[in-house]
Design a protein around this motif. Structure first.
Motif, PDB file in Angstrom:
ATOM      1  N   SER A  62       0.815  -1.217   0.000  1.00 33.01           N
ATOM      2  CA  SER A  62       0.000   0.000   0.000  1.00 33.01           C
ATOM      3  C   SER A  62       0.848   1.266   0.000  1.00 33.01           C
ATOM      4  CB  SER A  62      -0.933   0.018   1.209  1.00 33.01           C
ATOM      5  OG  SER A  62      -1.896  -0.990   1.058  1.00 33.01           O
ATOM      6  N   THR A  63       2.039   1.195   0.617  1.00 26.14           N
ATOM      7  CA  THR A  63       2.882   2.394   0.598  1.00 26.14           C
ATOM      8  C   THR A  63       3.240   2.751  -0.847  1.00 26.14           C
ATOM      9  OG1 THR A  63       4.882   1.092   0.917  1.00 26.14           O
ATOM     10  CG2 THR A  63       3.906   2.017   2.890  1.00 26.14           C
ATOM     11  N   VAL A  64       3.396   1.725  -1.695  1.00 25.50           N
ATOM     12  CA  VAL A  64       3.714   1.974  -3.110  1.00 25.50           C
ATOM     13  C   VAL A  64       2.455   2.390  -3.877  1.00 25.50           C
ATOM     14  CG1 VAL A  64       4.605   0.926  -5.236  1.00 25.50           C
ATOM     15  CG2 VAL A  64       5.594   0.297  -3.032  1.00 25.50           C
ATOM     16  N   ASN A  65       1.341   1.652  -3.673  1.00 30.17           N
ATOM     17  CA  ASN A  65       0.114   1.910  -4.433  1.00 30.17           C
ATOM     18  C   ASN A  65      -0.537   3.245  -4.091  1.00 30.17           C
ATOM     19  OD1 ASN A  65       0.255  -0.498  -5.849  1.00 30.17           O
ATOM     20  ND2 ASN A  65      -0.814  -1.635  -4.250  1.00 30.17           N
ATOM     21  N   ARG A  68       1.017   5.918  -6.037  1.00 27.72           N
ATOM     22  CA  ARG A  68       0.628   5.938  -7.454  1.00 27.72           C
ATOM     23  C   ARG A  68      -0.819   6.352  -7.661  1.00 27.72           C
ATOM     24  NH1 ARG A  68       3.158   0.390  -8.914  1.00 27.72           N
ATOM     25  NH2 ARG A  68       5.321   0.975  -9.240  1.00 27.72           N
ATOM     26  N   GLY A  69      -1.559   6.572  -6.573  1.00 28.17           N
ATOM     27  CA  GLY A  69      -2.956   6.984  -6.691  1.00 28.17           C
ATOM     28  C   GLY A  69      -3.865   5.866  -7.174  1.00 28.17           C
ATOM     29  N   LEU A  70      -3.445   4.620  -6.986  1.00 29.78           N
ATOM     30  CA  LEU A  70      -4.253   3.495  -7.470  1.00 29.78           C
ATOM     31  C   LEU A  70      -5.295   3.032  -6.453  1.00 29.78           C
ATOM     32  CD1 LEU A  70      -1.643   1.185  -9.244  1.00 29.78           C
ATOM     33  CD2 LEU A  70      -3.514   2.446 -10.293  1.00 29.78           C
ATOM     34  N   VAL A  71      -5.103   3.421  -5.176  1.00 30.31           N
ATOM     35  CA  VAL A  71      -6.018   2.943  -4.136  1.00 30.31           C
ATOM     36  C   VAL A  71      -7.251   3.836  -4.088  1.00 30.31           C
ATOM     37  CG1 VAL A  71      -6.265   2.459  -1.678  1.00 30.31           C
ATOM     38  CG2 VAL A  71      -4.051   2.127  -2.790  1.00 30.31           C
ATOM     39  N   ASN A  72      -8.445   3.230  -4.167  1.00 18.90           N
ATOM     40  CA  ASN A  72      -9.685   3.984  -4.023  1.00 18.90           C
ATOM     41  C   ASN A  72     -10.085   3.911  -2.544  1.00 18.90           C
ATOM     42  OD1 ASN A  72     -12.409   4.773  -3.904  1.00 18.90           O
ATOM     43  ND2 ASN A  72     -12.766   4.147  -6.011  1.00 18.90           N
ATOM     44  N   LEU A  73      -9.688   4.962  -1.780  1.00 25.73           N
ATOM     45  CA  LEU A  73      -9.864   4.937  -0.324  1.00 25.73           C
ATOM     46  C   LEU A  73     -11.320   4.811   0.094  1.00 25.73           C
ATOM     47  CD1 LEU A  73      -7.360   7.663   0.963  1.00 25.73           C
ATOM     48  CD2 LEU A  73      -7.177   5.211   1.244  1.00 25.73           C
ATOM     49  N   ARG A  74     -12.224   5.559  -0.587  1.00 27.46           N
ATOM     50  CA  ARG A  74     -13.635   5.541  -0.172  1.00 27.46           C
ATOM     51  C   ARG A  74     -14.274   4.184  -0.446  1.00 27.46           C
ATOM     52  NH1 ARG A  74     -13.148  11.097  -1.219  1.00 27.46           N
ATOM     53  NH2 ARG A  74     -13.968  12.301   0.521  1.00 27.46           N
ATOM     54  N   LEU A  75     -14.010   3.645  -1.628  1.00 24.91           N
ATOM     55  CA  LEU A  75     -14.554   2.329  -1.957  1.00 24.91           C
ATOM     56  C   LEU A  75     -14.013   1.287  -0.977  1.00 24.91           C
ATOM     57  CD1 LEU A  75     -16.122   0.442  -3.906  1.00 24.91           C
ATOM     58  CD2 LEU A  75     -14.000   0.175  -5.172  1.00 24.91           C
ATOM     59  N   GLY A  76     -12.695   1.374  -0.715  1.00 25.79           N
ATOM     60  CA  GLY A  76     -12.064   0.434   0.215  1.00 25.79           C
ATOM     61  C   GLY A  76     -12.728   0.485   1.580  1.00 25.79           C
ATOM     62  N   MET A  77     -12.993   1.703   2.054  1.00 24.98           N
ATOM     63  CA  MET A  77     -13.576   1.854   3.388  1.00 24.98           C
ATOM     64  C   MET A  77     -14.999   1.288   3.438  1.00 24.98           C
ATOM     65  SD  MET A  77     -12.680   2.472   6.210  1.00 24.98           S
ATOM     66  CE  MET A  77     -11.226   3.383   6.565  1.00 24.98           C
ATOM     67  N   ALA A 197      -5.074  -2.924  -6.135  1.00 22.67           N
ATOM     68  CA  ALA A 197      -4.477  -1.985  -5.179  1.00 22.67           C
ATOM     69  C   ALA A 197      -5.417  -1.733  -4.001  1.00 22.67           C
ATOM     70  CB  ALA A 197      -4.135  -0.667  -5.871  1.00 22.67           C
ATOM     71  N   THR A 198      -6.731  -1.583  -4.295  1.00 20.26           N
ATOM     72  CA  THR A 198      -7.690  -1.326  -3.221  1.00 20.26           C
ATOM     73  C   THR A 198      -7.842  -2.566  -2.348  1.00 20.26           C
ATOM     74  OG1 THR A 198      -8.828   0.219  -4.677  1.00 20.26           O
ATOM     75  CG2 THR A 198     -10.031  -0.488  -2.726  1.00 20.26           C
ATOM     76  N   SER A 199      -7.849  -3.744  -2.975  1.00 19.13           N
ATOM     77  CA  SER A 199      -7.927  -4.989  -2.213  1.00 19.13           C
ATOM     78  C   SER A 199      -6.702  -5.136  -1.309  1.00 19.13           C
ATOM     79  CB  SER A 199      -8.016  -6.177  -3.165  1.00 19.13           C
ATOM     80  OG  SER A 199      -7.733  -7.370  -2.485  1.00 19.13           O
ATOM     81  N   ALA A 200      -5.513  -4.871  -1.884  1.00 20.07           N
ATOM     82  CA  ALA A 200      -4.281  -4.996  -1.088  1.00 20.07           C
ATOM     83  C   ALA A 200      -4.330  -4.046   0.109  1.00 20.07           C
ATOM     84  CB  ALA A 200      -3.064  -4.700  -1.947  1.00 20.07           C
TER      85      ALA A 200
ATOM     86  N   GLU B  10      -3.469  10.399   2.017  1.00 20.68           N
ATOM     87  CA  GLU B  10      -2.665   9.288   1.512  1.00 20.68           C
ATOM     88  C   GLU B  10      -1.235   9.352   2.037  1.00 20.68           C
ATOM     89  OE1 GLU B  10      -4.795  10.953  -0.330  1.00 20.68           O
ATOM     90  OE2 GLU B  10      -5.759   9.704  -1.848  1.00 20.68           O
ATOM     91  N   ARG B  11      -0.682  10.579   2.077  1.00 19.30           N
ATOM     92  CA  ARG B  11       0.718  10.757   2.534  1.00 19.30           C
ATOM     93  C   ARG B  11       0.859  10.392   4.003  1.00 19.30           C
ATOM     94  NH1 ARG B  11       4.013  10.448  -1.333  1.00 19.30           N
ATOM     95  NH2 ARG B  11       3.399  11.693  -3.099  1.00 19.30           N
ATOM     96  N   VAL B  12      -0.123  10.820   4.816  1.00 23.67           N
ATOM     97  CA  VAL B  12      -0.054  10.539   6.249  1.00 23.67           C
ATOM     98  C   VAL B  12      -0.164   9.032   6.483  1.00 23.67           C
ATOM     99  CG1 VAL B  12      -1.059  11.081   8.507  1.00 23.67           C
ATOM    100  CG2 VAL B  12      -1.153  12.769   6.674  1.00 23.67           C
TER     101      VAL B  12
END
Lengths: 271, 106
Positions: A62-65, A68-77, A197-200, B10-12
């Protein structure tokens, strides 16, 4: 634990982390069968070690993804609501099932996902018209230099898959990505790279929800879990960095074969 | 997503994940090299708490952005995670059934 087996476990964690991060899985799908079948580790200790390694893989990739902006935070949550409840329920239920039933369930899950992976179509989920509104849960991604939009479809199905993924995670020591990634990509309109990325990103939380229960019950074998997690960290960082360069289609075919073989072995052992 | 002071959430989260991973790796190396179980135990606990920390950061970030709908979703996930921790503290360790046995030497 001897020095040799420490190195072997670190290497094993490294490979699981590498492949797991490449495909948006935790790597538990390889670890549990290898630990139990090849190294004779009791299944509950193997599941606990796998959950710890899944957390390491999820956090590292996740630190890498995220970068890169690949993680969809809202969907993931949103999906995490279902997975964390499922994870907790699975963690409780695991204590009630016999090792034989766990083996059988694991084997059938692996084989079933192998079949889905083998049959998955190569359909694309991205929309080239960037004026399309992605909605509250959708998003935009770049493929090379080209921007694309994606919209999330069939959210109830995505939530159902996440609940099942969480329960299986808690029961079997997986991240649950092996269920979420194919379903999110095949049925819910999410591009494979975003789904992975979101799954990871999610599987760390899913695995954490049940890992505390294993820890509380004393099922976590410390040197075993630590050695595997230590290997999984660099492995998953490498996997996340390599994910752009590898032909995922050919990897998926190999994965499907590995899943089917391991699933059959585990189920056979239970019978 | 952007936090109130222009810091991307994301950064935090990235920073918190990297910190958790670095410290737990150091504890694992120390514990494995010395054959000591205490650093391993704390390393594993810290690793398990890393995803919890990132849910806390995301919850605070979303509420700070006044995104209450997703903030509440995030708060719910945090509640489920914390209830897992709470229950695990009250679980009786399983009677020795070989679960904590080390791996067989290959």
């Amino acid at each position: 634990m001897t020095e040799l087996s420490s190195w072997l476990l670190i290497a094993l964690g490294g490979v699981a982390g590498l492949v797991g991060a490449l495909l948006g899985l935790g790597g538990g799908i390889f670890l549990v069968p290898l630990l139990t079948l090849a190294l004779g580790v009791p299944i509950r200790a193997a599941i606990a070690a796998s959950l710890i390694s899944v957390i390491a893989t999820a956090s590292a990739s996740s630190t890498v993804n995220l970068d890169r902006g690949l993680v969809n935070l809202r969907l993931g949550m949103v999906l995490e609501v279902a997975t964390s409840i499922g994870g907790l329920a699975g963690g409780f239920t695991a204590a009630l099932l016999s090792p034989r039933h766990l083996f059988l369930l694991f084997g059938l899950t692996l084989a079933g996902m192998g079949v889905i992976m083998a049959r998955r179509s190569g359909r694309r989920n991205v929309i080239a018209d960037t004026d399309v509104d992605p909605g509250r849960l959708g998003g935009r991604i770049l493929e090379g230099e080209t921007p694309y939009v994606y919209r999330v479809r069939r959210l109830p199905l995505a939530l159902g898959a996440s609940l099942a993924a969480g329960a299986i995670s808690g029961l079997l020591g997986l991240g649950g990505g092996i269920i979420k990634v194919p379903i999110l990509t095949a049925f819910c309109g999410i591009p494979i790279r975003v789904a992975a990325a979101t799954s990871a990103f999610m599987i760390g939380v899913t695995a954490a929800a049940s890992s505390f229960l294993y820890f509380g019950r004393g099922d976590v074998a410390l040197p075993l879990s630590a050695a595997i997690a230590l290997g999984a960290l660099p492995g998953s960082l490498l996997g996340a960095h390599l994910s752009h360069r590898v032909q995922t289609r050919s990897l998926k075919v190999i994965m499907a074969l590995v899943l089917l073989t391991m699933g059959a072995q585990m189920a056979f052992k239970a019978l | 997503m952007r936090g109130g002071r222009g810091v991307r959430i994301e950064r935090v989260i990235e920073g918190a994940l990297a910190f958790g991973l670095l410290v737990s790796s150091a504890l694992f190396i120390l514990g494995l090299a010395r054959g000591a179980s205490e650093p391993l135990k704390w390393g594993i606990l810290l690793l398990m708490l890393t995803p919890v920390a990132r849910v806390v950061i995301l919850t605070v970030g979303l509420l700070h952005e006044r995104d209450f709908r997703f903030g509440l979703v995030s708060l719910f996930v945090l509640g489920v995670l914390l209830s897992g921790i709470f229950v695990s503290g009250r679980l009786a360790p399983r009677p020795a059934s070989g679960a904590a046995a080390p791996a067989r030497t290959p």
